[in-house]
Motif scaffolding. Sequence first.
Motif, PDB file in Angstrom:
ATOM      1  N   GLU A  14       0.771  -1.364   0.070  1.00 35.69           N
ATOM      2  CA  GLU A  14      -0.063   0.156   0.088  1.00 35.69           C
ATOM      3  C   GLU A  14       0.890   1.170   0.018  1.00 35.69           C
ATOM      4  O   GLU A  14       0.334   2.305  -0.312  1.00 35.69           O
ATOM      5  N   ARG A  15       2.080   1.163   0.201  1.00 37.51           N
ATOM      6  CA  ARG A  15       3.170   2.239   0.422  1.00 37.51           C
ATOM      7  C   ARG A  15       4.310   2.082  -0.640  1.00 37.51           C
ATOM      8  O   ARG A  15       4.635   0.951  -1.077  1.00 37.51           O
ATOM      9  N   SER A  16       5.279   3.065  -0.384  1.00 34.55           N
ATOM     10  CA  SER A  16       6.232   2.961  -1.499  1.00 34.55           C
ATOM     11  C   SER A  16       7.286   1.819  -1.122  1.00 34.55           C
ATOM     12  O   SER A  16       7.468   1.426   0.129  1.00 34.55           O
ATOM     13  N   LYS A  63       6.943   0.486   2.836  1.00 35.08           N
ATOM     14  CA  LYS A  63       7.063   1.461   4.056  1.00 35.08           C
ATOM     15  C   LYS A  63       5.893   0.887   4.733  1.00 35.08           C
ATOM     16  O   LYS A  63       5.172   1.588   5.780  1.00 35.08           O
ATOM     17  N   ASP A  64       5.087  -0.410   4.522  1.00 37.64           N
ATOM     18  CA  ASP A  64       3.853  -0.507   5.025  1.00 37.64           C
ATOM     19  C   ASP A  64       4.003  -1.814   5.876  1.00 37.64           C
ATOM     20  O   ASP A  64       2.936  -2.336   6.011  1.00 37.64           O
ATOM     21  N   GLU A 115       8.152   4.381  -5.909  1.00 34.43           N
ATOM     22  CA  GLU A 115       7.319   5.109  -4.949  1.00 34.43           C
ATOM     23  C   GLU A 115       5.882   4.858  -5.196  1.00 34.43           C
ATOM     24  O   GLU A 115       5.038   5.144  -4.025  1.00 34.43           O
ATOM     25  N   GLY A 148       4.362   2.173  -5.137  1.00 33.35           N
ATOM     26  CA  GLY A 148       3.912   0.924  -4.355  1.00 33.35           C
ATOM     27  C   GLY A 148       4.187  -0.137  -5.420  1.00 33.35           C
ATOM     28  O   GLY A 148       3.734  -1.283  -4.778  1.00 33.35           O
TER      29      GLY A 148
END
Length: 325
Positions: free
Chosen positions: A10-12, A30-31, A305, A307
């Motif tokens: 869900e994140r980069s 980052k998730d 970035e 994801g």
Amino acid sequence: MRPILLQGHERSITQIKYNREGDLLFSVAKDTVTNVWYSVNGERLGTYNGHTGAVWCVDCDWDTKNVLTGSADNSCRLWDCQTGKQLALLETNSAVRTCGFDFSGNIIMFSTDKQMGYQCFLNFFDLRDPQQIEDNQPYLSLPCNDHKITSAVWGPLGEFVIAGHENGEFNQFSAKDGEIIKKAKDHTKQINDIQTSVDLTMFISASKDNTAKLFDSATLDHIKTFKTERPVNSAAISPDMDHVVMGGGQEAMEVTTTSTRIGKFEARFFHAAYEEEFGRVKGHFGPINCVAFHPDGKSYSSGGEDGYTRIHYFDSQYFDFELEA
């Protein structure tokens, strides 16, 4: 052939890594999730769950038994690759930025960030000694007082670790006694990424100073430079062609101020000997944070970035391509 799109974060994306055979691709973001995928068709094999902060780094050992991840939740974790079971939890005082297995898979290294009043440390654990893991006592812990380590890889034969620092310098730290064997400073700004060639004789560094450079692993001699107009976030060396691939773009926080057309979020291919750019691959909707070649050289992946991780298989023309000198 169309690229395979892996949508598991869900994140980069912070790092992607193939195992030695190349049948598996690990991705961290980052998730808090660590994903593992089949690289041939992009099917997700599973996840390694347990981290509670952004995961910065991932590595897999030589025979794909264990996986190592380092996270901003101040821990480095060891997992059983096949079952996803957590085998060890090594707690630190600050975020774990880089991690890696040596060639034997017995010794791990990881570096921690300089933050919250804590020093940047490079730690070495021997996995054959359960006492070290239990007491969370590395057999070697090296403080890096001046400039924190932003990227690190094992050198050949597991004798030393090549670390890139935020001021652009490299150090070779001996894994036996922690001495600095060699130093070099060819970059002017932070080292974002270091990746070795297949035989570990060379490594390529990606830096914020808009260049990627090729070095000799043993001597740290500077061999080649690949220049671009924007910061390079990641670079990788092809296992069987004289090619390197680089991914970058502006800083993630500056992206909103430019149109996507200027954003230039392409992976860029350079000839390793001539330092000439010969190709670009579009695709990501944000800077590319990590690139990696498949160990057979027939495909490469990039994590962005946005994801997404994209697996690109090369066309047959790529293998016949000769750069006219």
